[in-house]
Design a protein around this motif. Structure first.
Motif, PDB file in Angstrom:
ATOM      1  N   UNK A 123      31.732   0.550   6.238  1.00 62.07           N
ATOM      2  CA  UNK A 123      31.293  -0.708   5.638  1.00 62.07           C
ATOM      3  C   UNK A 123      30.531  -0.447   4.346  1.00 62.07           C
ATOM      4  N   UNK A 124      29.646   0.530   4.360  1.00 64.02           N
ATOM      5  CA  UNK A 124      28.894   0.850   3.140  1.00 64.02           C
ATOM      6  C   UNK A 124      29.845   1.257   2.019  1.00 64.02           C
ATOM      7  N   UNK A 125      30.845   2.081   2.334  1.00 68.09           N
ATOM      8  CA  UNK A 125      31.797   2.522   1.323  1.00 68.09           C
ATOM      9  C   UNK A 125      32.586   1.346   0.756  1.00 68.09           C
ATOM     10  N   UNK A 126      33.173   0.519   1.632  1.00 66.60           N
ATOM     11  CA  UNK A 126      34.039  -0.558   1.156  1.00 66.60           C
ATOM     12  C   UNK A 126      33.252  -1.675   0.480  1.00 66.60           C
ATOM     13  N   UNK A 127      31.996  -1.875   0.860  1.00 63.66           N
ATOM     14  CA  UNK A 127      31.173  -2.845   0.125  1.00 63.66           C
ATOM     15  C   UNK A 127      30.978  -2.374  -1.311  1.00 63.66           C
ATOM     16  N   UNK A 139      32.982  -0.183  -2.920  1.00 61.16           N
ATOM     17  CA  UNK A 139      34.290  -0.101  -3.577  1.00 61.16           C
ATOM     18  C   UNK A 139      34.789  -1.460  -4.048  1.00 61.16           C
ATOM     19  N   UNK A 140      34.552  -2.502  -3.261  1.00 58.14           N
ATOM     20  CA  UNK A 140      35.137  -3.811  -3.539  1.00 58.14           C
ATOM     21  C   UNK A 140      34.131  -4.875  -3.956  1.00 58.14           C
ATOM     22  N   UNK A 141      32.847  -4.565  -3.900  1.00 55.74           N
ATOM     23  CA  UNK A 141      31.848  -5.584  -4.199  1.00 55.74           C
ATOM     24  C   UNK A 141      31.725  -6.613  -3.079  1.00 55.74           C
ATOM     25  N   UNK A 142      32.091  -6.215  -1.862  1.00 58.55           N
ATOM     26  CA  UNK A 142      32.047  -7.113  -0.714  1.00 58.55           C
ATOM     27  C   UNK A 142      30.638  -7.163  -0.132  1.00 58.55           C
ATOM     28  N   UNK A 143      30.446  -8.112   0.779  1.00 56.81           N
ATOM     29  CA  UNK A 143      29.190  -8.295   1.489  1.00 56.81           C
ATOM     30  C   UNK A 143      29.471  -8.389   2.976  1.00 56.81           C
ATOM     31  N   UNK A 144      28.412  -8.201   3.786  1.00 52.14           N
ATOM     32  CA  UNK A 144      28.545  -8.432   5.217  1.00 52.14           C
ATOM     33  C   UNK A 144      28.895  -9.896   5.439  1.00 52.14           C
ATOM     34  N   UNK A 145      29.861 -10.124   6.320  1.00 52.43           N
ATOM     35  CA  UNK A 145      30.244 -11.498   6.639  1.00 52.43           C
ATOM     36  C   UNK A 145      29.307 -12.034   7.715  1.00 52.43           C
ATOM     37  N   UNK A 146      28.749 -13.222   7.521  1.00 48.26           N
ATOM     38  CA  UNK A 146      27.883 -13.782   8.557  1.00 48.26           C
ATOM     39  C   UNK A 146      28.682 -14.068   9.822  1.00 48.26           C
TER      40      UNK A 146
END
Length: 137
Positions: free
Chosen positions: A16-20, A22-29
């Motif tokens: 999750x840390x890597x892909x956040x 890499x993609x500028x993503x966030x944890x989904x509520x």
């Protein structure tokens, strides 16, 4: 309709840390009415010995697909049949675009990815911290 992608993994927190990054993503509520992911997971009739973790990510702009990262006991054993392309945005010359690609490759390498193959001037094939292939182009 929307698309979501699910990765099996050994360590959901690392992935999750890597892909956040890499993609500028966030944890989904968690989905309503749940206050936490743990509360949401408890609502399912899962076996008591199922201790697999997970992480759920989303694109804050609402454009990209949702990512689910689910911990499984078995390791990755083969090449992906599907991979992500991380497209570096922006205008400019081919040289300027390629420089942005290489800059992004450097950031992702620092975050735990490794380069598998370079198509000079076009794209770089990489592997995330658990060996899942993706391209930066």
């Amino acid at each position: 309709m929307t698309i979501g992608l699910t990765f099996d993994c050994a360590n959901a927190a690392v992935m999750a840390a890597f892909w956040k990054l890499a993609l500028g993503y966030e944890d989904e509520p968690p989905p309503p009415p749940f206050a936490t992911r743990e509360e949401w997971l408890a609502s399912f009739d899962l076996p008591e010995d199922d201790e697999g973790g997970g992480a759920w990510l989303h694109d804050p702009t609402g454009v990209g697909p949702r990512l689910s990262l689910l911990e499984v006991p078995e390791p990755k054993t083969a090449k992906n049949r599907l991979h992500l392309d991380i497209r570096v945005s922006g205008q400019g010359t081919d040289e300027e675009r390629w420089a942005r690609v290489l800059d992004r490759v450097a950031v992702l390498t620092e975050a735990g990815a490794r380069t598998l193959w370079v198509a000079e001037g076009h794209h770089v094939v990489m592997a995330d911290p658990e060996g899942n292939e993706f391209c930066v182009c």
